[in-house]
Design an enzyme around this catalytic site. Structure first.
Site, PDB file in Angstrom:
ATOM      1  N   TRP A 115      -4.098   3.354   4.260  1.00 19.67           N
ATOM      2  CA  TRP A 115      -3.666   2.027   3.777  1.00 19.67           C
ATOM      3  C   TRP A 115      -2.434   2.129   2.896  1.00 19.67           C
ATOM      4  CZ3 TRP A 115      -4.790  -1.647   6.730  1.00 19.67           C
ATOM      5  CH2 TRP A 115      -6.014  -1.697   7.393  1.00 19.67           C
ATOM      6  N   ASP A 185      -3.579  -2.408  -4.370  1.00 20.83           N
ATOM      7  CA  ASP A 185      -4.345  -2.939  -3.242  1.00 20.83           C
ATOM      8  C   ASP A 185      -5.802  -2.553  -3.504  1.00 20.83           C
ATOM      9  OD1 ASP A 185      -5.660  -3.490  -0.894  1.00 20.83           O
ATOM     10  OD2 ASP A 185      -4.380  -2.259   0.388  1.00 20.83           O
ATOM     11  N   LYS A 209     -14.033  -7.399   2.781  1.00 21.81           N
ATOM     12  CA  LYS A 209     -14.784  -6.203   2.421  1.00 21.81           C
ATOM     13  C   LYS A 209     -15.842  -6.552   1.373  1.00 21.81           C
ATOM     14  CE  LYS A 209     -11.581  -4.209   4.951  1.00 21.81           C
ATOM     15  NZ  LYS A 209     -10.219  -3.882   4.616  1.00 21.81           N
TER      16      LYS A 209
HETATM   17  C1  PLP Z   1      -8.883  -3.708   5.226  1.00 24.85           C
HETATM   18  C2  PLP Z   1      -7.797  -3.266   4.332  1.00 24.85           C
HETATM   19  C3  PLP Z   1      -6.479  -3.749   4.455  1.00 24.85           C
HETATM   20  C4  PLP Z   1      -6.038  -4.668   5.571  1.00 24.85           C
HETATM   21  O1  PLP Z   1      -6.651  -5.894   5.580  1.00 24.85           O
HETATM   22  P1  PLP Z   1      -6.257  -6.985   6.673  1.00 24.85           P
HETATM   23  O2  PLP Z   1      -7.023  -8.170   6.259  1.00 24.85           O
HETATM   24  O3  PLP Z   1      -6.677  -6.465   8.019  1.00 24.85           O
HETATM   25  O4  PLP Z   1      -4.793  -7.192   6.603  1.00 24.85           O
HETATM   26  C5  PLP Z   1      -5.548  -3.310   3.554  1.00 24.85           C
HETATM   27  N1  PLP Z   1      -5.863  -2.454   2.555  1.00 24.85           N
HETATM   28  C6  PLP Z   1      -7.107  -1.963   2.415  1.00 24.85           C
HETATM   29  C7  PLP Z   1      -7.393  -1.019   1.297  1.00 24.85           C
HETATM   30  C8  PLP Z   1      -8.113  -2.354   3.290  1.00 24.85           C
HETATM   31  O5  PLP Z   1      -9.358  -1.878   3.140  1.00 24.85           O
END
Ligand code: PLP
Length: 373
Positions: A115, A185, A209
């Site tokens: 990521w 993030d 998540k």
């Molecule tokens: C799932 C995830 C993303 C991407 O999320 P999307 O909704 O598919 O754009 C980005 N960063 C992390 C850490 C993630 O777990």
């Protein structure tokens, strides 16, 4: 007065599986039951939340309450804006540099895995990316210590991914970047433990998540960083314009905001983030404790950097993978297949996964080991 909810589940209803998927992920069954109960006729409004005007009194109240509850959970100071946006965390890989470069031409990024790499690839479209440190040398199995970071003097911000969902690597400490804003993030571990928001310039997280359904991204940003977006920034990605419009420059993902709000209340009812952290520590300790106790399964991550939310593990004999997954599925232990980029297995044990689910998983792991070794 609203009728009371018909049931309050303290254990999993028999009809439900334990879903270890990384995202979209399992949600609290109490939240789903409440949403079901309110679905057709929300609080005597005579309609569903999905059918409400986003400018109407009811939905404006739902959104304001969601924001207030999130502020309470994370103790977010008034000097920070809370935005409910769209586009997934992926869209904000671009929106972050668009909004936060503020006339600078460079940003610092820490490379901790899949990521972080995706965030860097998008940022490169807008600025020079300086990689302060990388754990690629050991296959992304640790978080590089801050003492080893090579920061640039003129970076607009420092970006980290505080929980690598695929590698299962988590920050259990907060970097100190001085006057340079720290951007995180937090998609896959936000709200899993207390977090000092004041240490960050900006936090972003996709909802699917640990918060609720896909379609929603939460952005928490220090107000003084706003107002200098790149000239070409689309209005809906301009954090300042969105903040001024209460995230309603256009139609927000109303039903996702409502469900996120129910999850925030679910957390508040369980002792907030300190309360859920205790459960998360116990769940992670049970699973890692078992994985470390034998050599049929293993997890490659340095112990102090292991994620409490995403637990990748491999079987010593990978030819048993298919059998493992099939037997797990048959027992209602679902979505344990690892990410295609790393293989093996992964158990995501977010806030909504009860201890019961982790116990059922560990029981299965041991039975499968005993029968196949
Ligand atoms: C799932 C995830 C993303 C991407 O999320 P999307 O909704 O598919 O754009 C980005 N960063 C992390 C850490 C993630 O777990």
């Amino acid at each position: 007065m609203e009728p009371a909810l018909p049931t309050a589940h303290h254990t999993k209803p028999a009809s439900r599986i334990f879903n270890f998927g990384a995202g979209p992920a399992t949600m609290p069954v109490e939240v789903l039951e409440k949403a079901k109960w309110e679905l057709v006729n929300w609080h005597e409004a005579g309609m569903s939340v999905m059918e409400m005007s986003h400018r109407g009194e009811e939905f404006v109240r739902i959104a304001a309450e969601a924001e207030a509850d999130l502020r309470a959970l994370l103790a977010i100071p008034k000097s920070y804006k809370v935005l409910f946006l769209q586009g997934g965390a992926t869209m904000h890989f671009s929106a972050v540099p668009m909004n936060l470069l503020r006339g600078r031409k460079k940003a610092d990024y820490l490379n901790t895995g899949e990521w972080a790499k995706k965030a860097m690839a998008e940022a490169k479209k807008f600025c020079e990316v300086n990689v302060v440190a990388s754990s690629e040398d050991r296959n992304f199995t640790y978080v590089p210590k801050q003492a080893a970071w090579k920061r640039s003097a003129d970076a607009a911000y420092v970006h980290v991914c505080t929980n690598e969902t695929i590698g299962g690597v988590e920050f259990h400490w907060t970097p100190d970047t001085g006057d340079t804003p720290l951007v995180a993030d937090m998609s896959s571990h936000i709200l899993s433990k207390p977090c000092d928001v004041t240490k960050y310039g900006l936090i972003y997280a996709g909802a699917q998540k640990n918060i609720g359904p896909a379609g929603l991204v939460v952005v928490i940003v220090r107000e003084d960083l706003l107002g200098s977006a790149l000239a070409d920034t689309p209005n809906v990605l301009n954090y300042k314009l969105m903040a001024d419009a209460d995230s309603m420059l256009n139609t927000p993902p109303t039903f996702s905001v409502y469900l996120a709000g129910l999850t925030f209340k679910w957390l508040l009812e369980r002792g907030g983030l300190a309360g859920i952290e205790k459960v998360n520590i116990a769940k992670a300790a049970h699973l890692y404790g078992y994985i470390d106790s034998q050599d049929f399964y293993s997890n490659p991550v340095v112990k102090e950097d292991r994620s409490r939310m995403n637990v990748p593990f491999t079987l010593k004999d990978a030819s048993l993978d298919a059998k493992f997954l099939q037997e797990a599925e048959a027992r209602g232990l679902s979505q344990l297949k690892g990410h295609r980029s790393v293989g093996g297995m992964r158990a995501s044990i977010y806030n909504a996964m009860p201890m019961e689910g982790v116990e059922a998983l560990v029981d299965f792991l041991e039975e499968f080991r005993a029968q196949n070794s």
